[in-house]
Design a protein around this motif. Structure first.
Motif, PDB file in Angstrom:
ATOM      1  N   GLN A 125       0.823  -1.217   0.000  1.00 45.20           N
ATOM      2  CA  GLN A 125       0.000   0.000   0.000  1.00 45.20           C
ATOM      3  C   GLN A 125       0.855   1.265   0.000  1.00 45.20           C
ATOM      4  N   LYS A 126       2.025   1.183  -0.608  1.00 42.15           N
ATOM      5  CA  LYS A 126       2.913   2.349  -0.743  1.00 42.15           C
ATOM      6  C   LYS A 126       2.931   2.777  -2.202  1.00 42.15           C
ATOM      7  N   LEU A 127       3.121   4.095  -2.421  1.00 36.75           N
ATOM      8  CA  LEU A 127       3.213   4.605  -3.788  1.00 36.75           C
ATOM      9  C   LEU A 127       4.516   4.143  -4.417  1.00 36.75           C
ATOM     10  N   GLN A 128       4.420   3.636  -5.622  1.00 38.62           N
ATOM     11  CA  GLN A 128       5.612   3.223  -6.352  1.00 38.62           C
ATOM     12  C   GLN A 128       5.499   3.811  -7.752  1.00 38.62           C
ATOM     13  N   ARG A 129       6.618   4.342  -8.245  1.00 36.19           N
ATOM     14  CA  ARG A 129       6.527   5.080  -9.511  1.00 36.19           C
ATOM     15  C   ARG A 129       7.591   4.617 -10.498  1.00 36.19           C
ATOM     16  N   GLN A 130       7.230   4.605 -11.794  1.00 37.77           N
ATOM     17  CA  GLN A 130       8.208   4.371 -12.863  1.00 37.77           C
ATOM     18  C   GLN A 130       8.000   5.448 -13.921  1.00 37.77           C
ATOM     19  N   ARG A 131       9.100   6.077 -14.345  1.00 33.76           N
ATOM     20  CA  ARG A 131       8.982   7.098 -15.402  1.00 33.76           C
ATOM     21  C   ARG A 131      10.093   6.885 -16.428  1.00 33.76           C
ATOM     22  N   GLN A 132       9.814   7.166 -17.692  1.00 31.83           N
ATOM     23  CA  GLN A 132      10.827   7.006 -18.734  1.00 31.83           C
ATOM     24  C   GLN A 132      10.580   7.972 -19.873  1.00 31.83           C
ATOM     25  N   THR A 133      11.647   8.336 -20.557  1.00 28.54           N
ATOM     26  CA  THR A 133      11.486   9.152 -21.757  1.00 28.54           C
ATOM     27  C   THR A 133      11.397   8.223 -22.967  1.00 28.54           C
ATOM     28  N   GLY A 134      10.901   8.767 -24.072  1.00 27.54           N
ATOM     29  CA  GLY A 134      10.803   7.984 -25.308  1.00 27.54           C
ATOM     30  C   GLY A 134       9.443   7.335 -25.436  1.00 27.54           C
ATOM     31  N   LYS A 135       9.307   6.626 -26.536  1.00 29.92           N
ATOM     32  CA  LYS A 135       8.007   6.018 -26.829  1.00 29.92           C
ATOM     33  C   LYS A 135       7.745   4.842 -25.923  1.00 29.92           C
ATOM     34  N   ILE A 136       6.518   4.721 -25.520  1.00 29.60           N
ATOM     35  CA  ILE A 136       6.160   3.713 -24.533  1.00 29.60           C
ATOM     36  C   ILE A 136       6.339   2.289 -25.073  1.00 29.60           C
ATOM     37  N   ASP A 137       6.152   2.061 -26.356  1.00 29.10           N
ATOM     38  CA  ASP A 137       6.227   0.687 -26.848  1.00 29.10           C
ATOM     39  C   ASP A 137       7.660   0.146 -26.876  1.00 29.10           C
ATOM     40  N   LYS A 138       8.628   0.999 -26.697  1.00 28.72           N
ATOM     41  CA  LYS A 138      10.002   0.506 -26.743  1.00 28.72           C
ATOM     42  C   LYS A 138      10.529   0.196 -25.323  1.00 28.72           C
ATOM     43  N   LYS A 139       9.736   0.492 -24.348  1.00 31.58           N
ATOM     44  CA  LYS A 139      10.221   0.353 -22.967  1.00 31.58           C
ATOM     45  C   LYS A 139       9.559  -0.836 -22.261  1.00 31.58           C
ATOM     46  N   GLN A 140      10.171  -1.278 -21.263  1.00 32.31           N
ATOM     47  CA  GLN A 140       9.635  -2.390 -20.485  1.00 32.31           C
ATOM     48  C   GLN A 140       9.027  -1.899 -19.181  1.00 32.31           C
ATOM     49  N   LEU A 141       7.904  -2.470 -18.863  1.00 28.14           N
ATOM     50  CA  LEU A 141       7.253  -2.116 -17.610  1.00 28.14           C
ATOM     51  C   LEU A 141       7.950  -2.844 -16.451  1.00 28.14           C
ATOM     52  N   LYS A 142       8.330  -2.072 -15.443  1.00 23.00           N
ATOM     53  CA  LYS A 142       9.005  -2.702 -14.297  1.00 23.00           C
ATOM     54  C   LYS A 142       8.050  -2.919 -13.123  1.00 23.00           C
TER      55      LYS A 142
END
Ligand code: F6R
Length: 588
Positions: free
Chosen positions: A42-59
């Protein structure tokens, strides 16, 4: 202009759903993305990245509550630190924002003095810190209201609060849709993001606050605190409209869908169009307004109305219209043309015109959009969601509706219908390999040129402008559309040996004069590409577009395809998402 997607419910794969939602909405903005969830602790966890979303992996993984954002930069460059969501100092409040906070500098100074620590260059980041301030002394709901009331400008906010495990949504200007599923809610900046999950949608009104808990939704007016009854509606759009199918790009798919779009308009809109026609006849001053491609449809409309309905209508690029509004009266009729229904350059003057009592007949593609809701009457384009940033099928749909309206005013919608159906057939022919092969070969020949010029006269002038826009936005070649008669007043100075010149020469009253202009270009070295029912010795290349009585609808097809092939030829990374652009332009 950014994409928003949020989830709250019982499913435990919120990050994956949000990630998918963002991929669907990426056309709204695609320079960076980010997601915040409440994890299993129940803690906030964040992931942010530059560039197009389809080239990145969700962590991120796990969680039943979360919010995500794709960004189109306004305040602050394309860096990870500027991607949303933004957090408060305690990392308990995550905020997504669409729009612009005009007084953020002033708010930031105030918050800095109070000791808040800022990590981005965005205007958005003042929101979590303001909330952090207000929540010290009041419940979160009141803190959200107080914060929102301090913001100047048009904004939509989505706030995830760790302590109460709730999502707060509030807006003023920028659109937000809430979808209702089985024990779950979805939040998105565009219905398209939610349609894979549910067709039960609520298009949030300005100054309304939605408080979403696990399986609960409360709506309140932000200024009066009054409770608002839920107003969900069921839309008929299908998810299948928003996938690429067997096509490599949405742009190509949407070009190919045009015959069907025109047929749907011809067959299903006759009654509605006939009902709306008298409003135009009886208005004291009619104004078409639109932006970009839609503004060229407006220009085309003025010719169509003059030629077919014999009435005068005015047109203006929407961003200029508010400087022309002084003469509006309650008898004026504004006809905004818009695919998204969200373009701020249209929304603003419409809001002002409404205050003057003028009437609005909107021609829009997006059900429930801001312009749809602002209008007194609406004609839906029925083109289905358009995802490629470069507009194609929405343009021809607008021309089809305008043609139909003009014929309805002339009390001859039967002929309008017949011509639309014939045009659909001709588009079908133009999409076949015979024509596409020639266009690919022309694209290969001209792809390395820096400049392309397009000329047309009468209605075809609108096509020259629209064709030039298609070429420039997806291939990055400088393309300029000109009225044929204007070239000798200056632009002809630019023509050199081999300069590609596209000449739109339908078999109408403009034919002889536009061929003379083509000859003037050829004499200066221009490489002439003719778009015409008839070949001519002046043409170095010829694309045959047969005469269907509405050349506007058919002659633009080869130009859309040429833009697309030029884009491929020049190695543009993704023709669906040209650099620097976004699909829905919701900032000024
Ligand atoms: C160009 C293009 C834009 C839009 C303009 C208005 O291909 O798509 O010029 O036409 O931004 O958008 P809508 O029609 O959504 O109001």
């Amino acid at each position: 202009m950014c994409g928003i997607f949020g989830y709250i419910g019982t499913k435990t794969n919120a990050p994956e759903m949000i990630f998918k939602g963002l991929q669907t909405l990426e056309y709204r903005g695609y320079d960076s993305w980010g997601i915040a969830i409440l994890n299993s602790n129940q803690k906030l966890q964040r992931q942010r990245q530059t560039g197009k979303i389809d080239k990145k992996q969700l962590k991120l993984s796990g969680g039943t509550i979360g919010i995500g954002h794709t960004r189109w930069a306004t305040h602050g460059g394309v860096f990870e630190k500027n991607a949303h969501p933004h957090l408060d100092c305690n990392e308990e409040i995550a905020v997504l924002h669409n729009g612009i906070i005009e007084n953020y500098q002033e708010l930031k100074e105030e918050l800095l003095k109070k000791g808040h620590h800022f990590t981005s260059d965005t205007d958005t980041e003042v929101v979590p810190h303001l909330l952090e301030e207000y929540v010290k002394h009041s419940p979160i709901k009141n803190a959200v209201k107080k914060t929102f009331q301090r913001l100047r400008g048009l904004s939509a906010l989505v706030i995830l609060y760790q302590r109460t495990k709730e999502i707060f949504v509030v807006k003023n200007g920028s659109p937000i849709v809430i979808g209702k599923g089985q024990d779950e809610y979805f939040i998105a900046s565009d219905a398209v993001g939610i349609l894979p999950y549910t067709n039960t949608l609520l298009f949030l009104n300005d100054h309304e606050l939605a408080i979403l808990g696990e399986n609960s939704l409360v709506l309140e007016h932000i200024d009066t605190d009054k409770h608002i009854k839920e107003y969900f509606e069921t839309v008929s759009w299908q998810q299948s409209h928003v996938t690429k199918g067997n096509y490599k790009h949405f742009m190509l798919k949407e070009i190919a869908e045009q015959p069907q779009v025109i047929r749907t308009i011809a067959k299903t809109q006759k009654e509605l169009i006939e009902k709306q026609a008298p409003r135009i006849e009886h208005a004291f001053g009619t104004f078409f307004i639109g932006s970009g491609t839609a503004s060229y449809a407006c220009l085309a409309g003025t010719y169509l109305f003059s030629k077919i309905a014999h009435i005068h209508v005015n047109m203006a690029p929407a961003s200029e219209f508010m400087y022309l509004e002084d003469f509006l009266t309650p008898d004026s009729l504004i006809i905004p043309l818009s695919q998204s229904g969200e373009t701020i350059d249209i929304v603003e003057p419409l809001t002002r015109a409404k205050k003057k009592g003028s009437k609005i007949l909107a021609i829009v593609n997006t059900l429930g959009s801001t312009i749809y809701r602002l209008a007194d009457q609406t004609i839906l384009l029925q083109a289905g969601p358009e995802k490629a940033v470069a507009s194609t099928k929405a343009y021809t749909a607008k021309i089809a509706v305008l043609t139909y309206l003009a014929y309805a005013i002339a009390k001859d919608s039967q002929t309008g219908q017949k011509k639309l159906l014939e045009s659909a057939q001709e588009i079908q022919r133009l999409l076949k390999p015979n024509t596409t092969k020639t266009l690919r070969s022309i694209a290969k020949k001209i792809a390395r040129h820096e400049h392309v010029y397009l000329i047309g006269r009468g209605m075809s002038y609108a096509t020259a402008l629209e064709g030039a826009l298609k070429i420039k936005e997806v291939s990055y070649i400088h393309a300029e559309g000109l009225a044929g008669g204007e070239i000798k007043h200056g632009p002809i100075a630019l023509i050199d040996k081999g300069t590609p010149c596209i000449v739109i020469a339908p078999q109408d009253e403009t034919h002889a004069a536009i061929l003379s202009n083509a000859m003037e270009l050829k004499s200066r070295g221009g490489y002439i590409i003719g778009i015409s029912p008839k070949n001519s010795p002046i043409f170095d290349e010829w694309i045959q577009v047969k005469d269907t009585g509405i050349p506007l609808i058919t002659q633009v097809i080869p130009l859309q395809l040429l833009g697309y092939f030029l884009s491929l030829q020049r190695g543009v990374a993704d023709p669906d998402k040209p650099r620097n652009l976004a699909k829905s332009v919701t900032v000024k």
